[in-house]
Design a protein around this motif. Structure first.
Motif, PDB file in Angstrom:
ATOM      1  N   ILE A 120       4.477  -2.739   1.628  1.00  0.00           N
ATOM      2  CA  ILE A 120       3.935  -1.757   0.685  1.00  0.00           C
ATOM      3  C   ILE A 120       2.626  -1.187   1.224  1.00  0.00           C
ATOM      4  CG2 ILE A 120       2.929  -1.528  -1.633  1.00  0.00           C
ATOM      5  CD1 ILE A 120       5.122  -3.545  -2.580  1.00  0.00           C
ATOM      6  N   GLY A 121       1.809  -2.025   1.876  1.00  0.00           N
ATOM      7  CA  GLY A 121       0.545  -1.560   2.440  1.00  0.00           C
ATOM      8  C   GLY A 121       0.737  -0.507   3.525  1.00  0.00           C
ATOM      9  N   LEU A 122       1.760  -0.697   4.366  1.00  0.00           N
ATOM     10  CA  LEU A 122       2.052   0.287   5.416  1.00  0.00           C
ATOM     11  C   LEU A 122       2.421   1.629   4.793  1.00  0.00           C
ATOM     12  CD1 LEU A 122       2.673   1.072   8.402  1.00  0.00           C
ATOM     13  CD2 LEU A 122       4.983   0.203   8.025  1.00  0.00           C
ATOM     14  N   LEU A 123       3.296   1.592   3.795  1.00  0.00           N
ATOM     15  CA  LEU A 123       3.730   2.826   3.133  1.00  0.00           C
ATOM     16  C   LEU A 123       2.565   3.472   2.387  1.00  0.00           C
ATOM     17  CD1 LEU A 123       7.111   1.412   1.843  1.00  0.00           C
ATOM     18  CD2 LEU A 123       6.772   2.924   3.811  1.00  0.00           C
ATOM     19  N   TYR A 124       1.728   2.620   1.787  1.00  0.00           N
ATOM     20  CA  TYR A 124       0.523   3.108   1.097  1.00  0.00           C
ATOM     21  C   TYR A 124      -0.403   3.809   2.088  1.00  0.00           C
ATOM     22  CZ  TYR A 124      -4.094   2.671  -1.128  1.00  0.00           C
ATOM     23  OH  TYR A 124      -5.355   2.904  -1.629  1.00  0.00           O
ATOM     24  N   ALA A 125      -0.606   3.208   3.263  1.00  0.00           N
ATOM     25  CA  ALA A 125      -1.490   3.805   4.273  1.00  0.00           C
ATOM     26  C   ALA A 125      -0.952   5.162   4.727  1.00  0.00           C
ATOM     27  CB  ALA A 125      -1.628   2.872   5.475  1.00  0.00           C
ATOM     28  N   LEU A 126       0.386   5.310   4.705  1.00  0.00           N
ATOM     29  CA  LEU A 126       1.003   6.574   5.129  1.00  0.00           C
ATOM     30  C   LEU A 126       1.088   7.583   3.988  1.00  0.00           C
ATOM     31  CD1 LEU A 126       3.928   5.164   7.311  1.00  0.00           C
ATOM     32  CD2 LEU A 126       1.769   6.138   8.107  1.00  0.00           C
ATOM     33  N   SER A 127       0.752   7.154   2.761  1.00  0.00           N
ATOM     34  CA  SER A 127       0.913   8.043   1.604  1.00  0.00           C
ATOM     35  C   SER A 127      -0.339   8.884   1.353  1.00  0.00           C
ATOM     36  CB  SER A 127       1.266   7.215   0.359  1.00  0.00           C
ATOM     37  OG  SER A 127       0.129   6.512  -0.103  1.00  0.00           O
ATOM     38  N   GLY A 128      -1.317   8.777   2.260  1.00  0.00           N
ATOM     39  CA  GLY A 128      -2.492   9.639   2.179  1.00  0.00           C
ATOM     40  C   GLY A 128      -3.506   9.272   1.115  1.00  0.00           C
ATOM     41  N   PRO A 129      -3.867   7.973   0.993  1.00  0.00           N
ATOM     42  CA  PRO A 129      -4.896   7.602   0.011  1.00  0.00           C
ATOM     43  C   PRO A 129      -6.291   7.988   0.533  1.00  0.00           C
ATOM     44  CG  PRO A 129      -4.331   5.694   1.311  1.00  0.00           C
ATOM     45  CD  PRO A 129      -3.417   6.801   1.778  1.00  0.00           C
TER      46      PRO A 129
END
Lengths: 159, 159, 159
Positions: A93-102
């Motif tokens: 989830i952290g990888l996808l979060y990092a790629l989701s532009g936070p």
């Protein structure tokens, strides 16, 4: 090829991704440390799970005697399994979060609190600290992961 | 959309990333094989963990009798858990390592040694080979992962 | 920096990658739910693994009495471990599959069947449903992962 390399380097140069890479590596190294702690307790407590292990580390004593469980070994193993159960979701989830532009500040907040919570959890499990120390540190890491999952699904949801 | 696809294809066409993808898939398939070996031993040893399983595979015999642990089953399960504990760090740290711009030859060295060590570890666990075969193969995979983590942190460290 | 951000956004905007991100997050959240179910059964069944837990949740009763295993707790824990054993390969192989340029329809088919199979598997394990419900749902998820691994290796194999 150097063009492709440049693109990969851009990914790893992105600040949010660098923060993810740093904290993901830290929590994985922390989890790997559990293997060494388990080995340490197995050897010092002479408590092995495999017959072939007892002949190496428990020389001069009966094999059967050292083929046993030990409370300290089992405690570390429970902590290790709890790491797996919680760090695997963080990685994905952290990888996808990092790629989701936070925002970088929001990302740092999530990653730092998660890593801190898991380190506190490890101490709380191994010392052990009285409850609810371990329960709370577990819940903090869990909540951080849920918060990142919410951001990911809000950004990408595509069923 | 075709422009984005092209970019993704560039990632997967990068040689280091292709090497990572290949070896990550191999070690994950090897880990998945442990499920089949566990099932094989559960059925041939008639040793099940769930009451509902005994009625399918252990027909004609008492349910309670087949609801038991078996040394061979437990051995495979320990090997499977050891895979999880070691392959999860390899997956996460290895991905970040592949994105950190290593030399292709260095990346191949890390990935091949890790995969080889885990395959040796599986044979050492299941046959079983005398110690320190299993211990050494475990340590080699562990050291490779630490080496990749060092490269990742040296490249991206951003606390 | 905004150029890099744009590139990351392009990755997350890719339709196959968005589908992967969605289903990976869903199966990880499902896996995380197992922790809450374990905690629920530990507290309601008063069956704890650590002495320090019994003093918080089992007040007024003997500590030793509540330091025990319970069939319901152990069942959830087996389901959780089975999740780890199967969702970790899905995360790793699925990510590489998403980057290997599959057709969107094929990717959706793989991700949806896997997520559906793991949800059925959880109900089959926890209710429990008679076999071969659980066995079949496990096998479906396993087969989907193998199918993705085949596509990955066909696309990137680089030993």
């Amino acid at each position: 090829r150097s063009g492709e390399m440049a693109k990969l380097t851009q990914l790893i140069d992105n600040e949010v991704f660098r923060a993810y890479a740093t904290y993901a590596t830290i929590v994985l190294l922390k989890m790997m440390l559990m293997s060494l702690i388990t080995a340490y307790f197995r050897i010092t407590r002479k408590a092995f799970a495999n017959p072939e292990d007892t002949t190496v580390f428990g020389k001069g004593e009966s094999t059967k005697k050292n083929l046993r469980t030990d409370p300290d070994v089992e405690r570390v193993r429970r902590g290790h399994l709890n790491d797996l159960e919680n760090i695997v979701p963080f990685l994905g989830i952290g990888l996808l979060y990092a790629l989701s532009g936070p925002e970088l500040s929001a990302a740092f907040l999530h990653f730092r609190i998660f890593a801190g919570a898991r380190i506190v959890h490890t101490f709380a499990y191994l010392i052990p600290l009285p409850q609810p120390s371990r329960g709370l540190s577990w819940a903090v890491g869990y909540a951080v992961t849920i918060s990142m999952a919410y951001k990911v699904l809000k950004t990408v949801l595509y069923l």
